[in-house]
Enzyme design. Structure first.
Site, short mmCIF file in Angstrom:
data_model
loop_
_atom_site.label_atom_id
_atom_site.label_comp_id
_atom_site.label_asym_id
_atom_site.label_seq_id
_atom_site.Cartn_x
_atom_site.Cartn_y
_atom_site.Cartn_z
N THR A 133 14.91 14.40 47.60
CA THR A 133 14.43 15.77 47.87
C THR A 133 13.52 16.27 46.75
O THR A 133 13.67 15.85 45.59
CB THR A 133 15.65 16.72 48.00
OG1 THR A 133 15.20 18.06 47.95
CG2 THR A 133 16.65 16.53 46.87
N ASP A 134 12.65 17.21 47.09
CA ASP A 134 11.82 17.84 46.06
C ASP A 134 12.65 18.65 45.07
O ASP A 134 12.19 18.96 43.97
CB ASP A 134 10.73 18.73 46.71
CG ASP A 134 11.26 19.79 47.66
OD1 ASP A 134 12.50 19.93 47.81
OD2 ASP A 134 10.42 20.50 48.28
N GLU A 135 13.91 18.96 45.46
CA GLU A 135 14.73 19.83 44.60
C GLU A 135 15.10 19.15 43.27
O GLU A 135 15.49 19.82 42.33
CB GLU A 135 15.97 20.30 45.34
CG GLU A 135 15.59 21.03 46.61
CD GLU A 135 16.71 21.87 47.21
OE1 GLU A 135 17.62 22.25 46.47
OE2 GLU A 135 16.65 22.12 48.43
N TYR A 158 23.74 20.52 44.06
CA TYR A 158 23.17 19.63 45.08
C TYR A 158 22.04 18.80 44.49
O TYR A 158 22.02 17.57 44.57
CB TYR A 158 22.67 20.44 46.28
CG TYR A 158 21.72 19.67 47.18
CD1 TYR A 158 22.17 18.60 47.95
CD2 TYR A 158 20.36 20.01 47.25
CE1 TYR A 158 21.29 17.89 48.77
CE2 TYR A 158 19.48 19.31 48.07
CZ TYR A 158 19.96 18.24 48.83
OH TYR A 158 19.08 17.54 49.63
N LYS A 162 21.58 14.68 43.82
CA LYS A 162 20.49 13.89 44.41
C LYS A 162 19.69 13.21 43.30
O LYS A 162 19.25 12.07 43.43
CB LYS A 162 19.59 14.78 45.28
CG LYS A 162 20.24 15.32 46.54
CD LYS A 162 20.66 14.25 47.54
CE LYS A 162 19.48 13.59 48.22
NZ LYS A 162 19.95 12.65 49.29
P1 NAD Z 1 22.68 16.95 57.26
O1 NAD Z 1 23.67 17.68 56.42
O2 NAD Z 1 22.16 17.54 58.50
O3 NAD Z 1 23.29 15.52 57.67
C1 NAD Z 1 24.00 14.72 56.77
C2 NAD Z 1 24.70 13.63 57.57
O4 NAD Z 1 25.40 12.79 56.63
C3 NAD Z 1 25.74 14.17 58.56
O5 NAD Z 1 25.61 13.52 59.80
C4 NAD Z 1 27.06 13.84 57.89
O6 NAD Z 1 28.11 13.61 58.82
C5 NAD Z 1 26.71 12.59 57.11
N1 NAD Z 1 27.59 12.41 55.94
C6 NAD Z 1 27.91 13.32 54.99
N2 NAD Z 1 28.77 12.79 54.12
C7 NAD Z 1 28.99 11.51 54.50
C8 NAD Z 1 29.77 10.46 53.99
N3 NAD Z 1 30.54 10.61 52.89
N4 NAD Z 1 29.74 9.26 54.63
C9 NAD Z 1 28.98 9.08 55.74
N5 NAD Z 1 28.24 10.07 56.29
C10 NAD Z 1 28.24 11.26 55.67
O7 NAD Z 1 21.51 16.56 56.26
P2 NAD Z 1 19.95 16.41 56.53
O8 NAD Z 1 19.32 17.75 56.40
O9 NAD Z 1 19.74 15.62 57.75
O10 NAD Z 1 19.52 15.57 55.26
C11 NAD Z 1 19.51 14.14 55.30
C12 NAD Z 1 19.07 13.62 53.95
O11 NAD Z 1 17.78 14.13 53.61
C13 NAD Z 1 19.99 14.03 52.79
O12 NAD Z 1 20.10 12.93 51.93
C14 NAD Z 1 19.27 15.18 52.13
O13 NAD Z 1 19.59 15.25 50.75
C15 NAD Z 1 17.83 14.77 52.35
N6 NAD Z 1 16.89 15.92 52.38
C16 NAD Z 1 17.02 16.88 53.32
C17 NAD Z 1 16.10 17.94 53.35
C18 NAD Z 1 16.16 19.02 54.40
O14 NAD Z 1 15.33 19.93 54.37
N7 NAD Z 1 17.09 18.99 55.34
C19 NAD Z 1 15.08 18.01 52.41
C20 NAD Z 1 15.00 17.00 51.44
C21 NAD Z 1 15.89 15.95 51.46
#
Ligand code: NAD
Length: 355
Positions: A133-135, A158, A162
């Site tokens: 993530t950009d964070e 968070y 990451k």
């Molecule tokens: P989300 O919270 O919607 O989904 C996360 C998924 O991971 C869920 O299906 C959950 O059941 C699963 N999960 C959580 N803990 C787990 C574990 N211990 N074992 C197996 N599965 C597990 O998240 P998202 O928004 O889809 O983000 C996905 C990835 O992208 C993450 O790594 C997040 O850090 C990264 N990200 C997201 C964003 C955003 O804007 N949503 C931005 C930058 C990076």
């Protein structure tokens, strides 16, 4: 290709899985623990496809992860499973350490063991893509954008977890030769986002005539990326990215939170002109700011554009229109995921869901 997607029942992961099944001939092992944020309804449209295999497993459990590698024999991994909500990380950081740091370490160790046994073309082609993530870069002032070489200054629990995961991935690449790639992306939006994040909270609250809580002055800026564009970028990086490299992915769409709220309200005024909540903008409320709230993030995505030819297809306006309409047309999905999770039991808090 045989690809393990972790977190494939979540928001971004399910978009990746749907694309892989619909647009390629890949076989996918969707490995997800189905926490509050994961739902099988996100992948219902591909669940009958024989190339999609769902495995309910927790990345905190090394044995389960190692078994998945041994049995599925992947050519690549897209690792998205994470605890992803900043507010929750402030309320309870430990779960973030366990999944985002220890869980990523388990993924790397399982991949290392599996990769060690590969030979020939299977070994040459194997890739481990970690989604970050950009964070991790902390906050920007009014000028500039993050590049792949920006220094790490995570500001929330968070972001710190990451960042730790990114460091582990680079260390496994350097120390053990595991062929890793990292992508760092900006705020995603689109269908199937768990309704604790800014845009679904705005739509759901506004149609119900509830207040639209915005942190602080609403001037925090995020660079918004449509989830399907992000999923396409991840597939491209897995296929053609250079091993050991990091690629920034952004939507080139910086908006303040207050501007997002106003735009969502204007769209709802158009799409629901007869709603008693019109004009929806009067529901906006500024609430006490999140502790340590980063002012601005923005991504310089020129590397992935120059090297791999990726650029977002959706503008913020087209993507947001599709997104708002999707939430209006899929209230049953929102009900289902909220009722399955703790927010459903607790009721939407006024102070959550800012980005
Ligand atoms: P989300 O919270 O919607 O989904 C996360 C998924 O991971 C869920 O299906 C959950 O059941 C699963 N999960 C959580 N803990 C787990 C574990 N211990 N074992 C197996 N599965 C597990 O998240 P998202 O928004 O889809 O983000 C996905 C990835 O992208 C993450 O790594 C997040 O850090 C990264 N990200 C997201 C964003 C955003 O804007 N949503 C931005 C930058 C990076």
């Amino acid at each position: 290709m045989r690809i393990i997607v972790t977190g494939g029942a979540g928001f971004i992961g399910s978009a990746v899985v749907r694309q892989l099944i619909r647009q390629t001939d890949a076989r996918v092992l969707n490995l997800d623990a189905l926490t509050y944020a994961g739902s099988l309804s996100n992948i219902a449209s591909v669940s009958d496809n024989p190339r999609h295999h769902f495995l309910k497993a927790d990345i905190r459990n090394f044995d389960a992860v190692a078994r998945a590698f041994a049995e599925f024999q992947p050519d690549g991994v897209i690792h998205l499973a994470a605890e992803s909500h900043v507010d929750r990380s402030i309320d309870g950081p430990r779960a973030f350490l366990e999944t985002n740091v220890t869980g990523t370490c388990n993924m790397l160790e399982a991949a290392r063991g599996y990769y060690g046994g590969l030979t020939g073309a299977a070994r040459d082609g194997f890739r481990f893509l970690h989604v970050s993530t950009d964070e991790v870069f902390g906050e920007l002032g009014p000028e500039g954008r993050f590049t792949e070489t920006s220094s790490y200054r995570p500001g929330s629990p968070y972001a710190a977890t990451k960042a730790a995961a990114d460091h582990l991935v680079r260390a496994w690449q350097r120390s053990f030769g595991l062929p890793c790639l990292i992508t760092s992306c900006s705020n995603n939006y689109g269908p199937y986002q768990y309704p604790e994040k800014l845009i679904p909270v705005l739509v759901n609250n506004a149609v119900a005539g509830r207040s639209l809580p915005i942190y602080g002055t609403g001037e925090n800026v995020r660079d918004w990326l449509y989830v399907e564009d992000h999923a396409a970028a991840l597939r491209l990086v897995l296929d053609r990215g250079r091993v050991g490299e990091t690629y920034n992915i952004g939507g080139d769409s910086e908006r303040t939170n207050i501007a997002i709220a106003r735009t969502v309200c204007a769209l709802l005024d158009e799409m629901r002109p007869d709603s008693p909540a019109c004009p929806h903008e009067r529901l906006i409320r500024l609430v006490t700011d999140r502790p340590g709230h980063d002012l601005r993030y923005a991504m310089d995505a020129s590397k992935i554009t120059a090297e791999l030819g990726w650029r977002p297809v959706e503008t913020f306006e087209t993507g947001l229109g599709k997104t708002v309409r999707w939430y209006l047309e899929n209230t049953d999905w929102t009900e289902a995921v909220l009722n399955g999770g703790e927010i459903g039991r607790r009721g939407l808090s006024d102070r959550r869901g800012m980005d």
